[in-house]
Design a protein around this motif. Sequence first.
Motif, PDB file in Angstrom:
ATOM      1  N   HIS A  85      41.165  42.846  33.644  1.00  0.00           N
ATOM      2  CA  HIS A  85      42.369  43.420  34.221  1.00  0.00           C
ATOM      3  C   HIS A  85      43.226  42.371  34.897  1.00  0.00           C
ATOM      4  O   HIS A  85      42.779  41.647  35.758  1.00  0.00           O
ATOM      5  CB  HIS A  85      42.044  44.564  35.166  1.00  0.00           C
ATOM      6  N   ASP A 122      45.217  54.002  34.541  1.00  0.00           N
ATOM      7  CA  ASP A 122      45.672  52.728  33.999  1.00  0.00           C
ATOM      8  C   ASP A 122      46.939  52.328  34.756  1.00  0.00           C
ATOM      9  O   ASP A 122      47.525  53.157  35.445  1.00  0.00           O
ATOM     10  CB  ASP A 122      45.991  52.892  32.507  1.00  0.00           C
ATOM     11  N   ARG A 124      50.247  49.011  34.998  1.00  0.00           N
ATOM     12  CA  ARG A 124      50.759  47.713  34.591  1.00  0.00           C
ATOM     13  C   ARG A 124      51.786  47.247  35.596  1.00  0.00           C
ATOM     14  O   ARG A 124      52.573  48.032  36.110  1.00  0.00           O
ATOM     15  CB  ARG A 124      51.386  47.798  33.205  1.00  0.00           C
TER      16      ARG A 124
END
Lengths: 134, 134
Positions: A85, A122, A124
């Motif tokens: 990650h 999740d 980003r």
Amino acid sequence: MKNLEEQCQQAGLKMTGQRRTILKILQDAEDHPSVETVYDRAKHEDPSISLATVYRTLSLLEEMDIIVKREFNESFARYDTNTDHHHHMIDMETGDVIEFKNDELEKLKLKIAKELGYELLDHRLDLYGRKIKS
Amino acid sequence: MKNLEEQCQQAGLKMTGQRRTILKILQDAEDHPSVETVYDRAKHEDPSISLATVYRTLSLLEEMDIIVKREFNESFARYDTNTDHHHHMIDMETGDVIEFKNDELEKLKLKIAKELGYELLDHRLDLYGRKIKS
DNA sequence: GTAGCTGCAAACTCTTTGCAACTCT
DNA sequence: AGAGTTGCAAAGAGTTTGCAGCTAC
């Protein structure tokens, strides 16, 4: 990173020459290549390889969670070989993509999700910038 | 949010019926519509409007920094009417997009960019999650 | 009047797919 | 031998563009 060829074999994939070529390229990649870039590198090793095969192989590997598909603000996708990650700093002048990790950010994002009443699945973070000349 | 029509007029754009229709839709939008969605809503008001005009108008407005183009992990773009700086929590079950702001995050991202030797020009944080049933 | 805008259809880019031939196991 | 894989070419989705006619100013 683990050996990609082994992972694929164990999953029952046939190890064709084309796949070996693509896997080697991904294993060696230190950037975030686009499909076209992988294709160009592959043609270097095996001029008969087709773009369709590259597309099929990359999609397959993505489904197997061996690589990650990334869509920065470009008209095409890139693939990320490093599945740890991490986040990205995109150099807007050169297109370079720099990976980074940040513990504070990891904590903060969990806190934000919790405050919004969500379980985080999740995320980003992409930063876009220009290198400071020193 | 300011009146979009005024902003456009001041910038010297001709105020055609089609533009008025599209601007009204954006002004009223509480979501992050895709081009197709804007087109569908526009046809409702003016059945003769064309998809090309919607594309052209949205690109134009994006260049003028009146709206922001977003590419979540989908095959198409969405437009964001709210140009305030904010981030997104995407509900992976429903597809809902929730906006949020966070001061701590704003500070942290500047710090990270600085540490990497970059001047920050833009950034995005997207969280993907599932709503916690309470 | 004219620069700018529009609708239409064609073109473009990136990606996916049907199919017949081929190849790993 | 047979299922899975390949290259090719065609098709698909999303987006852009050339052009002739139209419209706001």
